[in-house]
Write a protein that holds these residues in place. Structure first.
Motif: not given
Lengths: 169, 63
Positions: A115-116, A122, A124, A146-148, A156
Motif C-alpha cells: 500500500k502506497v 509504502i 508492505i 518503507i520510507c518514500r 530504508p
C-alpha cells in the motif's frame, strides 16, 4: 484471554487424495464413524483419525454418514470439488461452505499487500523476501513500512519524518 | 506449527541502494492517493521523492 470454543480443536487430515475436516464442537456422538470404520476413526488413538486405515472411497462413505458438520471432506484436487453431487452429503460444499472459500486459494499463498499511503510510506504486509544492502531475509506474515520521502533517520524504513518535512504526493 | 511451514514468500521486495524499491511476484499494489489497485507482477516505486510519475520511479534519482 478466553478461548473461542467454536474454533478450538478444529483439525484436518489428509491422505494426499482427500482432506477430512474435524470440528469437535459440532459432534453429537452419534458414533457412526468409529462403529463403521475404527481403522480410521479411533477415539482412543491420537491423532484419532488415521487416513491410512482405509481406501479413500470408504473414508468418504463413512464421513458422509456423520449427521453433523463434525466430519466433512473435500478432494485435494480442487477441480474435482466443482462437480459434487448431492449424495456426497458431507462434502464441505454442503456442510461447511466457509472452508471451500478458504481452499479455493491455497492458504499460505495470499498475495503480498503493498500500500502506497497518502503523503506517507509504502506499507508492505504478507510473506515475502526482503533484499536490502546485500542482505536477504524471508519475512513470514510480517509488516514493514518503507520510507518514500528520503528524510527518515531509519532508512530504508519509515520513522514518521515525512510529516515534519511536509512530504506530499 | 503446520500452518507456519505452509507459508512461502510470495514476492521479492528489493531496496536498491540509491535507487527505487523493486517488487516482483505475487502482490497487490494499492495506491491510496490515486485510488488505484493492480497486480502488475513487477514494479519500481520511487524512494527518493524526485519522480514525476508518483508512486513509480522515473529514474530521476540519477539526476
Amino acid at each position: 484471554m478466553e478461548r473461542d470454543k467454536s474454533l478450538s480443536g478444529n483439525r484436518e487430515y489428509t491422505n494426499g487424495e482427500i482432506t477430512v475436516y474435524w470440528k469437535p464442537v459440532a459432534c453429537v456422538h452419534a458414533s457412526y464413524c468409529y462403529r463403521e470404520l475404527i481403522e480410521v476413526f479411533d477415539p482412543s488413538s491420537r491423532p484419532w483419525v488415521d487416513m491410512k486405515g482405509a481406501p479413500t472411497a470408504r473414508i468418504i462413505e463413512v464421513v458422509n454418514m456423520c449427521p453433523t458438520e463434525a466430519l466433512t471432506w473435500k478432494w485435494n484436487d480442487e477441480e474435482k470439488n466443482t462437480a459434487i453431487d448431492i449424495n456426497q452429503t458431507n462434502h464441505i460444499k454442503f456442510r461447511r461452505p466457509e472452508l471451500l472459500k478458504e481452499t479455493g486459494k491455497n492458504r499460505g499463498e495470499e498475495p503480498v499487500s503493498v500500500k502506497v499511503m497518502i503523503d506517507g510510506p509504502i506499507v508492505i504486509k504478507g510473506s515475502f523476501t526482503l533484499v536490502s544492502k546485500g542482505n536477504t531475509k524471508d519475512i513470514k506474515q510480517g509488516l514493514i513500512s518503507i520510507c518514500r520521502c528520503g528524510a527518515s533517520d531509519q532508512l530504508p524504513f519509515c520513522d514518521g519524518r515525512h510529516r515534519k518535512v511536509g512530504y506530499t504526493d | 506449527m503446520e500452518e507456519e511451514e505452509k507459508i512461502k514468500p510470495q514476492a521479492v521486495i528489493e531496496i536498491l541502494d540509491d535507487g527505487p524499491l523493486v517488487i516482483s511476484g505475487n502482490f497487490i499494489l494499492k495506491d491510496l492517493k490515486r485510488e488505484t489497485e493492480s497486480t502488475p507482477g513487477e514494479v519500481k516505486l520511487c524512494l527518493c521523492g524526485k519522480t514525476s510519475t508518483r508512486p513509480f520511479c522515473d529514474e530521476s534519482h540519477n539526476k
